[in-house]
Design an enzyme around this catalytic site. Structure first.
Site, PDB file in Angstrom:
ATOM      1  CG  ASP A 199      14.711 -14.913  28.131  1.00 35.37           C
ATOM      2  OD1 ASP A 199      14.923 -15.812  27.303  1.00 35.37           O
ATOM      3  OD2 ASP A 199      13.616 -14.310  28.237  1.00 35.37           O
ATOM      4  CG  HIS A 231       9.373 -17.939  32.080  1.00 37.50           C
ATOM      5  ND1 HIS A 231       9.377 -16.651  32.560  1.00 37.50           N
ATOM      6  CD2 HIS A 231       9.754 -17.835  30.766  1.00 37.50           C
ATOM      7  CE1 HIS A 231       9.723 -15.807  31.596  1.00 37.50           C
ATOM      8  NE2 HIS A 231       9.964 -16.502  30.496  1.00 37.50           N
ATOM      9  CG  HIS A 276      10.141 -12.952  28.230  1.00 33.91           C
ATOM     10  ND1 HIS A 276      10.689 -13.619  27.150  1.00 33.91           N
ATOM     11  CD2 HIS A 276       9.080 -12.270  27.751  1.00 33.91           C
ATOM     12  CE1 HIS A 276       9.969 -13.360  26.065  1.00 33.91           C
ATOM     13  NE2 HIS A 276       8.990 -12.539  26.395  1.00 33.91           N
ATOM     14  CG  ASP A 328      13.908 -13.840  24.571  1.00 32.59           C
ATOM     15  OD1 ASP A 328      14.960 -13.502  25.139  1.00 32.59           O
ATOM     16  OD2 ASP A 328      12.992 -14.459  25.143  1.00 32.59           O
TER      17      ASP A 328
HETATM   18  C1  SP5 Z   1      11.704 -18.663  27.768  1.00 35.50           C
HETATM   19  C2  SP5 Z   1      10.891 -17.534  27.209  1.00 35.50           C
HETATM   20  O1  SP5 Z   1      11.433 -16.673  26.532  1.00 35.50           O
HETATM   21  N1  SP5 Z   1       9.575 -17.562  27.425  1.00 35.50           N
HETATM   22  C3  SP5 Z   1       8.751 -16.496  26.958  1.00 35.50           C
HETATM   23  C4  SP5 Z   1       7.300 -16.804  27.054  1.00 35.50           C
HETATM   24  C5  SP5 Z   1       6.493 -15.649  26.517  1.00 35.50           C
HETATM   25  N2  SP5 Z   1       5.128 -15.999  26.241  1.00 35.50           N
HETATM   26  C6  SP5 Z   1       4.400 -14.820  25.914  1.00 35.50           C
HETATM   27  C7  SP5 Z   1       3.232 -15.082  25.056  1.00 35.50           C
HETATM   28  C8  SP5 Z   1       2.588 -13.754  24.640  1.00 35.50           C
HETATM   29  C9  SP5 Z   1       3.337 -13.140  23.530  1.00 35.50           C
HETATM   30  N3  SP5 Z   1       2.689 -12.017  22.933  1.00 35.50           N
HETATM   31  C10 SP5 Z   1       3.251 -11.843  21.605  1.00 35.50           C
HETATM   32  C11 SP5 Z   1       2.556 -10.857  20.748  1.00 35.50           C
HETATM   33  C12 SP5 Z   1       3.120 -11.033  19.361  1.00 35.50           C
HETATM   34  N4  SP5 Z   1       2.586 -10.056  18.462  1.00 35.50           N
HETATM   35 ZN    ZN Z   2      12.310 -14.909  26.963  1.00 33.16          ZN
END
Ligand code: SP5
Ligand code: ZN
Length: 329
Positions: A190, A154, A192, A274
Site C-alpha cells: 500500500d 493501519h 501508506h 493507492d
Molecule cells: C488504507 C489506507 O490507504 N489508508 C490511508 C489513510 C490516509 N488518510 C490520510 C488523510 C489525509 C489525506 N490528505 C490528502 C490531501 C488531498 N489533497
Molecule cells: Zn494507503
C-alpha cells in the site's frame, strides 16, 4: 483465482473525514466497492468463523468499543458518525474511562476513521472474507484474494486509524500459525506504511513484515514507517513522492529477497492500489500496467499467497488496477 467478499461489508458508510482543518467527503466510500466488484466477476461469500481469530489479535476493550461506540454516540445525543476529538499524548498514564469521547480518543490515532452504525458489521465480515480466502489458500495451496473493505493495515491491537478498524492481514497471519504454518511473511505494498501490522508483530520471530511505502517524513502516517524502524523482523523501505515503477521495482526486489531469507511457508500481501498515478490522496506514479509485473515478481516467490485489499481511491482506475495485479498471479 478465488475471490472472497460479503455484501455486509457495504454496511460501513462513512460520510466524511476530518483533515487539514476541515471535513472532506470520505475517500474510502461505496464507489470503491462497485469498482472492485465489477472487475472481479464472481465472488464467494465467506462462512462465519466467529470471533476467536479476531481475539488472537485485538484486545477486548477495543473490540467492545468498536461494537458499541455508535450506539453510545447516539445515546449521548449525537448524530451521524462517531469521531474522537481528544487523544492521550505519549506517556499519558493508562486510565479506565467510560465516556464515549474519552474511549474513542484512547483507541484512535486520527480523525479520518469514523464509526458509523454499520462499521462493526462491515469490519467483522471483512475479517471473515480474509479468513475464507486464507482457507482457500491453505486447503488448495495456492493464491486467493479477499476484497477486505474497510481496509485493515493501519489498525493495531488496540487502535483504529487510516480507515482501518480490524487488521485482516494480522488476523489471517495468526490464523495461519494456529493452523500449523510456522513462519508467515507479510508484504505490504500500500502507498501508506502498515503501522498497525508493524506494531502487532514487532519483535516476533514467526511473522516477518516488509513494507514499501511513501516516506513518512512527508506522508501519512508520519509517526511510523521510517527506515530506522527496520529491526529484527521488520523492514521498512520508504520511497519519495514521485516514485515510478523504475524506482519501485528495486525496492520490491529488496523486500522479497529479505523476506525469503527467513524461509516463510506462507505469504500475505497487503495490496493497496493507492500507489497509482491517479490516486487522489497519494503521490506515487505507478501505472495500471505496472501491477501485473509487480504481482509476477511476488508470485515468483512460489509461496501459498493470501492477498488482502488495503487502500486505493482512484475509483475510475481501481477496478483495472486490481484486475492487473491479480492477473500477475
Ligand atoms: C488504507 C489506507 O490507504 N489508508 C490511508 C489513510 C490516509 N488518510 C490520510 C488523510 C489525509 C489525506 N490528505 C490528502 C490531501 C488531498 N489533497
Ligand atoms: Zn494507503
Amino acid at each position: 483465482m478465488r475471490c472472497f467478499w460479503d455484501e455486509r461489508q457495504r454496511a460501513h458508510k462513512p460520510a466524511a473525514e476530518f483533515f487539514n482543518g476541515g471535513l472532506h467527503p470520505a475517500a474510502e466510500h461505496d464507489g470503491r466497492v462497485d469498482a472492485v466488484l465489477a472487475s472481479l466477476g464472481s465472488t464467494e461469500t465467506p462462512v462465519d468463523l466467529g470471533m476467536e481469530p479476531v481475539r488472537r489479535v485485538h484486545g477486548d476493550d477495543y473490540l467492545d468499543l468498536l461494537r458499541d461506540a455508535h450506539d453510545e454516540w447516539l445515546a449521548a445525543g449525537r448524530e451521524g458518525d462517531a469521531f474522537p476529538y481528544t487523544f492521550p499524548i505519549v506517556g499519558r498514564r493508562p486510565l479506565s474511562l467510560s465516556r464515549i469521547d474519552a474511549r474513542l480518543g484512547q483507541h484512535s490515532f486520527d480523525t479520518s476513521t469514523p464509526i458509523g452504525p454499520g462499521t462493526w458489521e462491515a469490519s467483522y465480515w471483512s475479517v471473515q472474507a480474509a479468513l475464507g480466502a486464507l482457507s482457500a489458500v491453505i486447503e488448495e495451496d495456492r493464491t486467493a484474494f479477499a476484497f477486505t473493505r474497510p481496509p485493515g493495515h493501519h489498525a493495531g491491537r488496540d487502535y483504529l486509524g487510516g480507515y482501518s478498524y480490524l487488521n485482516h492481514a494480522a488476523i489471517a497471519a495468526e490464523d495461519a500459525l494456529a493452523a500449523g504454518r510456522t513462519r508467515i511473511a507479510i508484504l505490504d505494498v500500500d502507498y501508506h506504511h502498515g503501522n498497525g501490522t508493524q506494531d502487532i508483530f514487532a519483535g516476533r520471530e514467526d511473522v516477518i513484515f516488509a513494507s514499501i511505502h511513501a516516506d513518512p517524513s512527508t506522508d501519512y502516517p508520519f509517526f511510523w514507517g521510517h527506515a530506522d524502524e527496520s529491526v529484527g523482523n521488520i523492514l521498512n523501505l520508504p520511497l519519495p513522492r514521485g516514485t515510478d515503477w523504475n524506482r519501485y521495482e528495486p525496492a520490491l526486489t529488496h523486500a522479497i529477497d529479505w523476506l525469503e531469507e527467513s524461509a516463510p511457508d506462507l505469504l500475505i500481501v497487503s495490496y493497496g492500489a493507492d500507489t497509482h498515478e491517479a490516486d487522489p490522496i497519494s503521490h506515487f506514479k505507478l501505472k495500471t500496467s505496472d501491477y501485473a509485473p509487480m504481482a509476477r515478481r511476488i508470485a515468483s516467490m512460489g509461496l501459498p499467497t493470501l492477498i488482502v485489499m488495503e487502500g486505493g481511491y482512484a475509483v475510475e482506475a481501481l477496478g483495472d488496477n486490481v484486475a492487473s495485479f491479480l492477473s500477475g498471479f
